[in-house]
Design an enzyme around this catalytic site. Sequence first.
Site, PDB file in Angstrom:
ATOM      1  N   PHE A   1       0.831  -1.039  -0.372  1.00 33.77           N
ATOM      2  CA  PHE A   1       0.007  -0.108  -0.418  1.00 33.77           C
ATOM      3  C   PHE A   1       1.158   1.522  -0.658  1.00 33.77           C
ATOM      4  O   PHE A   1       1.594   1.810   0.558  1.00 33.77           O
ATOM      5  CB  PHE A   1      -0.932   0.018   0.876  1.00 33.77           C
ATOM      6  CG  PHE A   1      -1.572   1.263   1.476  1.00 33.77           C
ATOM      7  CD1 PHE A   1      -2.895   1.249  -0.504  1.00 33.77           C
ATOM      8  CD2 PHE A   1      -1.841   2.478   1.848  1.00 33.77           C
ATOM      9  CE1 PHE A   1      -4.089   2.072   0.069  1.00 33.77           C
ATOM     10  CE2 PHE A   1      -2.275   3.261   1.965  1.00 33.77           C
ATOM     11  CZ  PHE A   1      -3.791   3.482   0.988  1.00 33.77           C
TER      12      PHE A   1
ATOM     13  N   ASP B   1       9.782   3.088   1.839  1.00 32.48           N
ATOM     14  CA  ASP B   1       8.333   3.655   1.751  1.00 32.48           C
ATOM     15  C   ASP B   1       8.002   3.754   3.501  1.00 32.48           C
ATOM     16  O   ASP B   1       8.052   2.835   4.277  1.00 32.48           O
ATOM     17  CB  ASP B   1       7.151   3.026   1.213  1.00 32.48           C
ATOM     18  CG  ASP B   1       5.299   3.889   1.339  1.00 32.48           C
ATOM     19  OD1 ASP B   1       5.687   4.616   2.938  1.00 32.48           O
ATOM     20  OD2 ASP B   1       4.932   3.755   0.550  1.00 32.48           O
TER      21      ASP B   1
ATOM     22  N   LYS C   1       2.444  11.520   6.636  1.00 39.13           N
ATOM     23  CA  LYS C   1       1.576  10.908   7.558  1.00 39.13           C
ATOM     24  C   LYS C   1       2.424  12.003   9.055  1.00 39.13           C
ATOM     25  O   LYS C   1       2.504  13.241   9.613  1.00 39.13           O
ATOM     26  CB  LYS C   1       1.107   9.646   8.244  1.00 39.13           C
ATOM     27  CG  LYS C   1       1.275   9.243   6.839  1.00 39.13           C
ATOM     28  CD  LYS C   1       0.041   7.773   7.790  1.00 39.13           C
ATOM     29  CE  LYS C   1      -0.656   7.125   6.358  1.00 39.13           C
ATOM     30  NZ  LYS C   1      -1.280   7.834   5.477  1.00 39.13           N
TER      31      LYS C   1
END
Length: 404
Positions: free
Chosen positions: A145, A230, A259
């Site tokens: 993801f 990531d 984030k």
Amino acid sequence: MVDDKLRTPGAVRDAERWTAHNYHPLPVVISSAEGAWLTDVDGRRYLDFLAGYSALNFGHRHPQLIAAAHAQLDRLTLTSRAFIHDQFADFCRELAELCGKDLVLPMNTGAEAVETGIKVARKWGYQVKGVPAGQANIVVAEGNFHGRTTTIVSFSTDEDARADFGPYTPGFTVVPYGDLAALTAAIDENTVAVLLEPIQGEQGVVVPPEGYLPGVRQVCTERDVLFIADEIQSGLGRTGATFACDHEGVVPDMYLLGKALGGGIVPVSAVAANADVLGVLKPGQHGSTFGGNPLACAVATEVVRLLATGEFQRRSAELGERLRAGLEGLVGKGLVEVRVRGLWAGLDIDPALMSGREACERLAARGVLAKDTHGSTIRLAPPLVITEEEIDLAMTQLAEVLAA
């Protein structure tokens, strides 16, 4: 029956009436928050065990971050990258130092960081490695993801994220996650990068086998391929280290961050790499009007300074052991398997008992907010400011949900 005097049901109906249904949120309507606690429009308090998918690593309204935001709001909020502002250099320098890299490229969202990484890797492949024009490929993993742009969903294996959004972008080879032999076999002379999550969050906090990440690092070095990590969800203290890669002493060629970098206040993402990689970009080849804006830089610089002390990494590691102990005590009592790294956990509920959604609804009724992913799996990611007592409280509520 729900009391008609409560505001929550009406607010839920309004949200469903006026927004596209691209999410299926729990029927809770939050109006305020502080630390690890949320309060809904009816005054009920909830313990936050999601932390905005790790965007709230430092809790809600961390005073140091709120102060930085307030101070910057009174001075300057946006210039675009057409000009340099006085917060920009400090942010880029301090984040680069935290990452051990030469350069930083600020963006806004995690997906933008991933797209930036893909563009940089391709350009590096053509200009530095000598890959023929239009032939660059990137190796990725099943269960990944990385975001939901059209390019990123092109290499997703989640049909909910991918179906009906084609035609898909070529240039990606998908291999099983954790399978070093398959990854190695997929690399050819035109491979420019391997793009991986060191821990797969959306898949249910899936930790790869020991030795996998060092093996990826080695093969990328041997084959002249960039290793792109990531760390948008896994990074910045979540797993008990600054980066999830740190647990095995691995340093990728490129970090993708987001984030938690925005402190739960503004969207901030970044790509960090050395000059021989990020240096391939020239003016006009990539950018963002809001990327690296003054407000974002002011907040994110304070985030980096919080991490530079090491306090939050230590808290995550130490409290993560308490979380692990609580969850492992429930294996065989409704939980089939748990996976824990720092204050990040994936738990598989016995599907004969209930779905992950049902479990989250029952937890919410008991004052704990979490989120399901993929059937009977739940992710837990409390803010790093959580206390031992709050972890114990959540474990008690989870045990009662499973027992009931």
